[in-house]
Design an enzyme around this catalytic site. Structure first.
Site, PDB file in Angstrom:
ATOM      1  N   HIS A  25       0.856  -1.187   0.000  1.00 35.53           N
ATOM      2  CA  HIS A  25       0.000   0.000   0.000  1.00 35.53           C
ATOM      3  C   HIS A  25       0.893   1.239   0.000  1.00 35.53           C
ATOM      4  CE1 HIS A  25      -3.511   2.413   0.770  1.00 35.53           C
ATOM      5  NE2 HIS A  25      -2.966   2.913   1.856  1.00 35.53           N
ATOM      6  N   ASN A  26       0.530   2.246  -0.801  1.00 37.07           N
ATOM      7  CA  ASN A  26       1.369   3.461  -0.904  1.00 37.07           C
ATOM      8  C   ASN A  26       2.831   3.085  -1.169  1.00 37.07           C
ATOM      9  OD1 ASN A  26      -0.888   5.029  -0.401  1.00 37.07           O
ATOM     10  ND2 ASN A  26      -0.405   5.351   1.752  1.00 37.07           N
ATOM     11  N   GLU A  55       0.886  -0.535  -5.445  1.00 38.55           N
ATOM     12  CA  GLU A  55      -0.074   0.552  -5.627  1.00 38.55           C
ATOM     13  C   GLU A  55       0.590   1.732  -6.330  1.00 38.55           C
ATOM     14  OE1 GLU A  55      -3.547   2.575  -2.998  1.00 38.55           O
ATOM     15  OE2 GLU A  55      -1.579   2.565  -2.058  1.00 38.55           O
ATOM     16  N   ASP A  57      -0.587   5.567  -7.268  1.00 36.56           N
ATOM     17  CA  ASP A  57      -1.586   6.643  -7.209  1.00 36.56           C
ATOM     18  C   ASP A  57      -1.238   7.694  -8.258  1.00 36.56           C
ATOM     19  OD1 ASP A  57      -2.583   5.277  -5.074  1.00 36.56           O
ATOM     20  OD2 ASP A  57      -2.145   6.798  -3.566  1.00 36.56           O
ATOM     21  N   HIS A  70       0.910  10.771  -3.002  1.00 36.34           N
ATOM     22  CA  HIS A  70      -0.246  10.582  -2.129  1.00 36.34           C
ATOM     23  C   HIS A  70      -1.042  11.886  -2.151  1.00 36.34           C
ATOM     24  CE1 HIS A  70      -2.509   8.303   0.648  1.00 36.34           C
ATOM     25  NE2 HIS A  70      -2.197   8.985   1.720  1.00 36.34           N
ATOM     26  N   GLU A 104      -4.561   3.708  -8.754  1.00 36.45           N
ATOM     27  CA  GLU A 104      -5.592   4.606  -8.235  1.00 36.45           C
ATOM     28  C   GLU A 104      -5.571   5.811  -9.168  1.00 36.45           C
ATOM     29  OE1 GLU A 104      -5.859   7.072  -4.266  1.00 36.45           O
ATOM     30  OE2 GLU A 104      -5.945   4.916  -3.829  1.00 36.45           O
ATOM     31  N   LYS A 153      -4.953  -3.372 -12.524  1.00 36.72           N
ATOM     32  CA  LYS A 153      -6.200  -3.309 -11.783  1.00 36.72           C
ATOM     33  C   LYS A 153      -6.448  -1.835 -11.495  1.00 36.72           C
ATOM     34  CE  LYS A 153      -5.987  -4.474  -7.288  1.00 36.72           C
ATOM     35  NZ  LYS A 153      -6.550  -3.554  -6.293  1.00 36.72           N
TER      36      LYS A 153
END
Length: 154
Positions: A25-26, A55, A57, A70, A104, A153
């Site tokens: 994550h991140n 991940e 973003d 982030h 994301e 994804k």
């Protein structure tokens, strides 16, 4: 440490959804999620440590270049292209099982097109562009089928 502990000792022929997947994550952050530096090298580190889902973003950046950071914080920004190139370089250094990019997406259509262009250019044949109907999870390919592939994804 015993090198045998790094080998896979299970059936990798089942549908992808039958497995727990080591995820990050991140991934891009080198420290806390408010003030730390975003670094492409973090992807190299986690992929070599066995992570198979990272991940990313994505946000609109200057000069039409999407960036990774982030959102709504003071973390630094890195170019999406640099992240993709780092992932491409390190995805399969330690093992051949598929890597999932958990994107994301906060980008405009224009910069989303740029991301798609980079994914195709940088990953080439490694990018899995086959479409999977989400109806029956038993129809998902297995980790064995997807060796050496990058999945997206969003």
């Amino acid at each position: 440490s015993n090198p045998l502990h790094r080998e896979v000792h299970q059936d990798m022929e089942q549908p992808l959804c039958h497995y727990f997947i080591a995820s990050s994550h991140n991934t891009y952050l080198s420290g806390d999620q408010l003030l730390s530096q975003s670094r492409a090298e973090m992807y190299a580190r986690v992929l070599q440590a066995g992570c198979r889902c990272v991940e990313v973003d994505c946000w609109d950046g200057p000069d039409g270049e999407p960036v990774v950071h982030h959102g709504y914080t003071l973390t630094s920004k890195i170019l999406f292209r640099d992240v993709a190139e780092t992932i491409n370089k390190y995805a399969f250094v330690k093992n051949e099982f598929p890597v999932i990019l958990s994107i994301e997406n906060h980008c405009s259509i224009q910069q989303q097109k740029k991301i798609a262009q980079y994914l195709k250019e940088i990953f080439g044949d490694k990018l899995d562009l086959s479409s999977v109907s989400t109806g029956d999870p038993r129809q998902l390919p297995s980790p064995q089928d997807l060796k050496g592939k990058i999945l997206v994804k969003v």
